[in-house]
Design an enzyme around this catalytic site. Sequence first.
Site, PDB file in Angstrom:
ATOM      1  CG  HIS A 141      -1.659  -0.363   0.861  1.00  0.00           C
ATOM      2  ND1 HIS A 141      -3.682  -0.616   0.628  1.00  0.00           N
ATOM      3  CD2 HIS A 141      -2.122  -2.240   1.351  1.00  0.00           C
ATOM      4  CE1 HIS A 141      -3.980  -2.159   0.382  1.00  0.00           C
ATOM      5  NE2 HIS A 141      -3.030  -2.682   1.019  1.00  0.00           N
ATOM      6  CG  ASP A 161       0.035   9.079   0.296  1.00  0.00           C
ATOM      7  OD1 ASP A 161       0.247   8.150   0.775  1.00  0.00           O
ATOM      8  OD2 ASP A 161      -0.050   9.982   1.872  1.00  0.00           O
TER       9      ASP A 161
END
Length: 475
Positions: A156, A368
């Site tokens: 992720h 991110d």
Amino acid sequence: MSRLIIVSNRVAPISEGGPAAGGLAVGVYDALKETGGMWFGWSGDVLASGQPQIALEERGPVTFATIGLLRRDYDQYYRGFSNATLWPAFHYRADLVQYDRHEYEGYSRVNAWLAQQLVPLLREDDVIWVHDYHLIPFAQALRAAGVKNRIGFFLHIPFPASQVLLAVPPHRELVQALCAFDLLGFQTRPDLRAFCDYIVNEAGGTTALQPDGLTRIEAFGQTLCAGDYPIGVYPDEIAELARAGERGKPVRTLKSTLHGRKVIMSVDRLDYSKGLVERFRAFERLLDHTPAQRNKVSFVQIAPPTRADLHAYQDIRLRLEAESGRINGRYAELDWTPIWYIHRQYERAVLAALFRASNVGYVTPLRDGMNLVAKEYVSAQDPEDPGVLVLSRFAGAAQELSGALIVNPLDIDGMADALGTALSMPLAERLARYQDMMAQLRENNVSVWRDRFMRDLGRVSVRQASLPPLERAQG
Ligand code: ADQ
């Protein structure tokens, strides 16, 4: 149909109507309900002593299998190696990496122990899908226990460039462990490229793009596939939540307090990777350079603290409190607070409604993996009068959301300019950008993400069936 087994560090808390959290939890829970299966992971409990036992809870076709962690395991596996070593390194913060060999041993030990807990619950044709950086050695541990099922892994968070990964002393063991999976999924192409670069230049392996779009990898005596699978949201469901909340109390309170001023909105976990200090300074720069914006706009930053038992997180919290206090002290007036800095969690529906009520979504992480807030912000907008997304080029979401104003979070003046542009953008341009991004979000919603990964995992050859796993892992 094979059962699906999801393995993640935490099992999402599920209420009657489905998961309380967004994104991943909703998408994965949907798939579990369709195929039947199990969600296995840590319960969130930390035990002082004793032998943690698996708790099984059946909800229709889905079994939740959760287990507590002993205090030492929590400290070494979770707080230590996962969050003080891997998290900063994978977010390009080699300066924050703390490494302790015992913590790495704990990380490996807990992965092996969790795998042993899962083995008796597995059936021969189960498909196993492991999530995130806490569980990199999980497939290797399952293979060592003789498990021959298909095992996929989705990361992720970003996969860092080789030179940054080298800051993690056991980098080679980690990449070797990743090669025990059948399929590796990354959020973006740059992450996949970074992984392939390590395979070729550090591990002496090979990579080859196949006609089906997957990259075939040979390294450490293993053959596996890898691909990019940008995670999505359900944009229409978020739009509906946002619309339904338009007249709710939180939005009414916001509007009555603002007295017609514009609002810039940010929502993050309080984490040093999210670029909050730079973001606060860029808002200050906007007020500095554009006196006309003073008393005309407020910036709402919602950021509940996480991982509060780590120094780096205590530091960032103190820095932000100092910055917001300083900037408010400098600009606030009796009737106007420039920055509202709020440390709390809100329900998904409330967040969606707040996104819709704001003029600018301000999402500027330093790094991110994806950033679902950017996608949720766009989804929540009023299709007749949408707000503008200001988005960091270092969020995975920037690879898809070209309708955003893309910024470099280290360029404070550039971000201040983008905020100014967003606040004064004409409706026609806002509409064009919004429609472009909504089309992209619908095309790649969270079920498309999940189905692509599951399809590819079903397709990759199950090399383990014909090869003794331990010999391969050592190859
Ligand atoms: P996170 O780092 O947690 O996730 P993000 O993708 O933004 O980051 O997801 C956060 C989720 O939590 C969003 O659904 C958001 O709405 C919710 N949230 C955040 N603050 C909240 C608050 N105050 N109250 C309620 N909800 C809040 C990791 C990676 C990301 C990747 C995701 C999914 O770091 O890069 O996008 O996993 O793969």
